[in-house]
Design a protein around this motif. Structure first.
Motif, PDB file in Angstrom:
ATOM      1  N   ASN A  45       0.651  -1.211  -0.030  1.00 52.59           N
ATOM      2  CA  ASN A  45      -0.174  -0.257   0.025  1.00 52.59           C
ATOM      3  C   ASN A  45       0.857   1.253  -0.034  1.00 52.59           C
ATOM      4  N   VAL A  46       1.816   1.225   0.791  1.00 52.63           N
ATOM      5  CA  VAL A  46       2.708   2.580   1.015  1.00 52.63           C
ATOM      6  C   VAL A  46       3.590   2.829  -0.354  1.00 52.63           C
ATOM      7  N   ALA A  47       3.777   1.447  -1.027  1.00 51.33           N
ATOM      8  CA  ALA A  47       4.435   1.698  -2.450  1.00 51.33           C
ATOM      9  C   ALA A  47       3.662   2.296  -3.634  1.00 51.33           C
ATOM     10  N   ASP A  48       2.542   1.626  -3.311  1.00 49.37           N
ATOM     11  CA  ASP A  48       1.421   2.218  -4.159  1.00 49.37           C
ATOM     12  C   ASP A  48       1.137   3.611  -4.466  1.00 49.37           C
ATOM     13  N   LYS A  49       1.241   4.100  -3.011  1.00 49.32           N
ATOM     14  CA  LYS A  49       0.905   5.659  -2.932  1.00 49.32           C
ATOM     15  C   LYS A  49       2.398   6.374  -3.181  1.00 49.32           C
ATOM     16  N   MET A  50       3.443   5.819  -2.982  1.00 50.71           N
ATOM     17  CA  MET A  50       4.689   6.612  -3.064  1.00 50.71           C
ATOM     18  C   MET A  50       5.105   7.352  -4.348  1.00 50.71           C
ATOM     19  N   GLU A  51       5.285   8.727  -4.222  1.00 54.97           N
ATOM     20  CA  GLU A  51       5.455   9.320  -5.502  1.00 54.97           C
ATOM     21  C   GLU A  51       6.966   9.223  -5.620  1.00 54.97           C
ATOM     22  N   PRO A  52       7.352   8.842  -6.986  1.00 56.50           N
ATOM     23  CA  PRO A  52       8.802   8.706  -7.226  1.00 56.50           C
ATOM     24  C   PRO A  52       9.448  10.001  -7.064  1.00 56.50           C
ATOM     25  N   ILE A  53      10.864  10.193  -6.872  1.00 56.72           N
ATOM     26  CA  ILE A  53      11.457  11.464  -6.814  1.00 56.72           C
ATOM     27  C   ILE A  53      12.611  11.328  -7.699  1.00 56.72           C
ATOM     28  N   SER A  54      12.801  12.288  -8.696  1.00 60.98           N
ATOM     29  CA  SER A  54      13.774  12.249  -9.659  1.00 60.98           C
ATOM     30  C   SER A  54      15.178  12.780  -8.865  1.00 60.98           C
ATOM     31  N   PHE A  55      16.415  12.279  -9.549  1.00 63.03           N
ATOM     32  CA  PHE A  55      17.531  12.953  -9.091  1.00 63.03           C
ATOM     33  C   PHE A  55      17.499  14.544  -8.833  1.00 63.03           C
ATOM     34  N   TRP A  56      17.090  15.115  -9.863  1.00 65.84           N
ATOM     35  CA  TRP A  56      17.230  16.620  -9.858  1.00 65.84           C
ATOM     36  C   TRP A  56      16.276  17.290  -8.759  1.00 65.84           C
ATOM     37  N   ASP A  57      14.951  16.573  -8.689  1.00 66.90           N
ATOM     38  CA  ASP A  57      14.247  16.992  -7.666  1.00 66.90           C
ATOM     39  C   ASP A  57      14.693  16.725  -6.256  1.00 66.90           C
TER      40      ASP A  57
END
Lengths: 72, 190
Positions: A45-57
């Protein structure tokens, strides 16, 4: 290119299997299967809600935090 | 070649703090990622930058999930039996008071209990098994709460916490000890 959340989740659960099993020893034997499933479900569930964050972000966020800490 | 190396070196120098971050350090331990950063910076290569972003997204998601799973395996498991017993009691409390109305024993208990769903959050309070302990935790100052949070979820030392909160490590140690003692006493009281 989007990250494959399911693949990552499975890899994490597999790599953390030992740690989870070790943790399960702290609970009563008859509860272990339920708790294992509960933990798996929570991670999924947590993975599903997790927003990916890019290197530059990530870099930008770190810099903002630094500035905030310096000013605060 | 020397010029481009100097560019990358100076970039590292100008962003020292960022490249000292443990997550970034760990990510760049892989030669492929390091090469991508270098290419993205020196050659302003959009394709490398894109792959770098993708690799990092994957890497950072894994880091966060591993951290979360570790927290569950260390803290959540400790309260699971208690939560389950509590749930069992709640079921027996579902028995109605009388045949005349639909009120059950549990309806007479005023305070709402913590939902199991809430345990996904990174909050110390959520890991405390009783209302009494939660009340003790709620009575803590924000500083005490912050210290406990950084200690439990980020595994920071007193010195690291002190530098984040702009106070002395002695003060952190004193407040941490006091908070843990209060919680421990509350636990024994339970």
């Amino acid at each position: 290119m989007n990250v494959d959340k399911s693949k990552i989740t499975m890899e994490v659960l597999e790599s953390m299997r030992g740690r989870i099993e070790h943790g399960l020893r702290q609970t009563e034997y008859q509860n272990r299967d339920d708790l294992r499933q509960d933990i798996f479900l929570r991670v999924i569930n947590v993975a599903d809600k997790m927003e990916p964050i890019s290197f530059w972000d990530f870099k930008e966020k770190q810099e903002k935090n630094e500035k905030h800490q310096k000013s605060g | 070649m020397w010029e481009s190396e100097r560019t990358f070196t100076s970039y590292l120098e100008n962003n020292k703090q960022f490249f000292r971050n443990p997550i970034i350090k760990s990510f760049l331990e892989q030669d492929q990622n390091k090469a991508l950063v270098k290419k993205a910076i020196e050659e302003q290569d959009a394709a490398s930058s894109k792959i770098l972003d993708y690799n990092f997204e994957e890497f950072y998601m894994k880091v966060r999930l591993i951290d979360y799973t570790d927290k569950l395996s260390r803290h959540y498991v400790k309260t699971y039996d208690q939560q389950k017993r509590k749930k069992h009691h709640e079921l027996t409390l579902d028995k109605p008071f009388t045949d005349e109305n639909n009120l059950s024993v549990k309806d007479s208990i005023p305070s709402p209990h913590l939902s199991m769903e809430d345990l996904t959050s990174y909050n110390i309070e959520d890991f405390l098994p009783s209302e009494h302990l939660k009340n003790i935790y709620q009575s803590f100052s924000n500083k005490k709460k912050r210290i406990l949070h950084l200690f439990v979820f980020h595994d920071l030392t007193n010195i690291e916490i002190a530098s984040r909160l702009n106070c002395s490590p002695q003060n952190v140690s004193k407040l941490k000890k006091k908070s843990l003692t209060e919680l421990r006493e509350g636990w024994e009281f339970d």
